[in-house]
Design a protein around this motif. Structure first.
Motif, short mmCIF file in Angstrom:
data_model
loop_
_atom_site.label_atom_id
_atom_site.label_comp_id
_atom_site.label_asym_id
_atom_site.label_seq_id
_atom_site.Cartn_x
_atom_site.Cartn_y
_atom_site.Cartn_z
N LYS A 38 42.81 -53.02 29.72
CA LYS A 38 43.84 -53.35 29.54
C LYS A 38 44.62 -52.21 28.25
O LYS A 38 45.17 -52.27 27.87
CB LYS A 38 43.82 -54.25 28.57
N THR A 39 44.14 -51.89 27.73
CA THR A 39 44.90 -50.94 27.10
C THR A 39 44.47 -49.61 27.75
O THR A 39 46.41 -49.05 27.53
CB THR A 39 44.10 -49.96 25.75
N GLY A 40 44.55 -48.98 28.31
CA GLY A 40 45.31 -47.69 29.46
C GLY A 40 46.18 -48.17 30.95
O GLY A 40 47.30 -48.00 30.84
N TRP A 58 46.53 -60.15 26.86
CA TRP A 58 45.86 -59.46 25.44
C TRP A 58 45.05 -60.58 24.87
O TRP A 58 44.74 -60.63 24.15
CB TRP A 58 47.72 -58.43 24.80
N LEU A 68 38.69 -54.02 26.91
CA LEU A 68 40.04 -53.96 26.77
C LEU A 68 40.56 -52.33 26.86
O LEU A 68 41.36 -52.30 26.61
CB LEU A 68 39.16 -53.90 25.11
N LEU A 69 39.50 -51.30 26.71
CA LEU A 69 39.65 -50.24 27.52
C LEU A 69 40.75 -49.71 28.74
O LEU A 69 41.43 -49.21 28.70
CB LEU A 69 38.41 -49.09 27.59
N THR A 78 48.56 -51.21 28.88
CA THR A 78 49.47 -51.31 28.81
C THR A 78 50.34 -49.32 28.08
O THR A 78 51.76 -49.62 28.58
CB THR A 78 49.05 -51.72 27.16
N VAL A 79 49.40 -48.94 27.51
CA VAL A 79 49.69 -47.50 27.95
C VAL A 79 50.56 -47.20 28.72
O VAL A 79 51.87 -46.42 28.61
CB VAL A 79 49.06 -46.31 26.98
#
Length: 355
Positions: A98-100, A21, A95-96, A102-103
């Motif tokens: 990595k966000t997905g 991140w 970014l999207l 992580t969630v």
């Protein structure tokens, strides 16, 4: 072609997995700084104030493109076309992704019980899982509308997913062992306020109670359930801070035969889901000595509650049931009573009762 796209997708995903991140955030900040610097050089004054640029950068890079802000100079348009949008889109995709990722990781950890709860405080821990009984215990806990709002942490050793994922009051931890110190630290055993031990068998319950009895704080109350009453006597020889219960089916059957309806009385007293229930209340340490009769009449008159007896510690091993009216009750004693709902310590006028 589909094979090529699949391999390309796997390659991109592998690179996203390897990115931290910190690297993603630093790359986005660097791109924002470069874009701002080039627009400043291009004399795009309408876009370079902090608030306007952040808004413009976010809207343009994410391809939302409201059109309310855009470069007006030729150099500014080249900057947007060659630097901001191509590299920005790539970073936005990372970014999207990595966000997905992580969630998904956080949800998976919550489901599988791998999450760390070492930060928890004043929570309730239930050790052990039974298909029907565990759900009932949680329902009974949550049905007490005046209970202290504590998180419930279910700890199991079975290979299973979170059985109460949709219940926001219940957390889930899967441990390798109920006696491993590092695993117990993961559920913050030293800061738990109340603990229920309901193992797969009496041996697991016994060893778990024996292990954690010296790891908890002094005011923590431990309840352990056994099928074999001999295990209760053995545990109490070593652990005075554990309250043990055992199956009383024989006693209940005989009492129901001799006094019909006795089993229903037991159900009503134990269940918080309906009817009057048995509760307990600790007398504050600053209270003066009182008579049981004074308390009895006060609780019945003010709260429609019936006092059953007085215990002198959390495990209630030397409880005095139905004591005489002149029985002396002191600070620190625990009152056991029947009422439609719990009576809180703050709701009782202790000073008037001591007169």
């Amino acid at each position: 072609m589909p094979v090529i796209f699949k391999r390309l997708a796997l390659l991109v995903r592998a690179h996203i997995d390897q990115l931290s991140w910190q690297a993603v955030v630093l790359a986005i900040l660097a791109h924002m700084l470069v874009t701002w610097g080039l627009l400043f050089i291009a004399n795009e004054q309408a876009l370079t104030s902090f608030t306007t640029f952040f808004y413009y950068y976010t809207v343009t890079t994410s391809t939302v493109g409201y059109g309310d802000f855009s470069p007006t100079s030729e150099l500014g348009r080249w900057v947007v076309a060659l630097i901001q949008i191509p590299f920005g889109l790539a970073l936005f995709g990372v970014l999207l992704g990595k966000t997905g990722q992580t969630v998904t990781y956080l949800i998976r950890r919550a489901m599988t019980g791998d999450k760390n709860f070492a930060h928890s405080n004043n929570h309730i821990i239930i050790f052990g899982w039974h298909d029907t009984r565990t759900k009932k215990m949680i329902d009974y806990i949550l049905a007490d509308t005046k209970r202290t709002d504590r998180r419930i942490l279910l700890a199991v050793t079975e290979q299973m997913d979170h059985p109460f994922l949709t219940n926001e009051n219940v957390d889930f931890a899967r441990l390798t062992s109920f006696t491993d110190l590092e695993e117990l630290k993961r559920v913050a055993i030293s800061r738990a306020d109340k603990i229920i031990i309901d193992g797969q068998d009496d041996d697991q319950t016994f060893t778990t109670a024996l292990r954690i009895s010296r790891l908890v704080k002094d005011e923590c109350h431990i309840s352990a359930h056994f099928l074999d009453e001999t295990k209760v006597d053995m545990l109490l020889e070593h652990c005075q801070n554990v309250e043990c219960s055992s199956a009383k089916s024989a006693e209940i059957l005989v009492r129901s035969m001799q006094d019909p309806g006795s089993s229903r009385v037991q159900e009503e007293l134990l269940s918080t889901l309906h009817g009057d229930t048995q509760f307990s209340l600790a007398i504050p340490s600053e209270c003066e000595e009182m008579e049981f009769g004074t308390l009895f009449h006060h609780f019945k008159h003010d709260y429609n509650a019936i006092l059953l007896g007085v215990a002198h510690n959390l495990s209630a091993q030397n409880m005095d049931l139905n004591p005489p009216l002149d029985y002396k009750v002191s600070a620190g004693d625990i009152l056991h009573y029947i009422a439609l709902e719990r009576v809180l310590t703050s709701e009782v006028d202790w000073q008037s009762l001591a007169k």
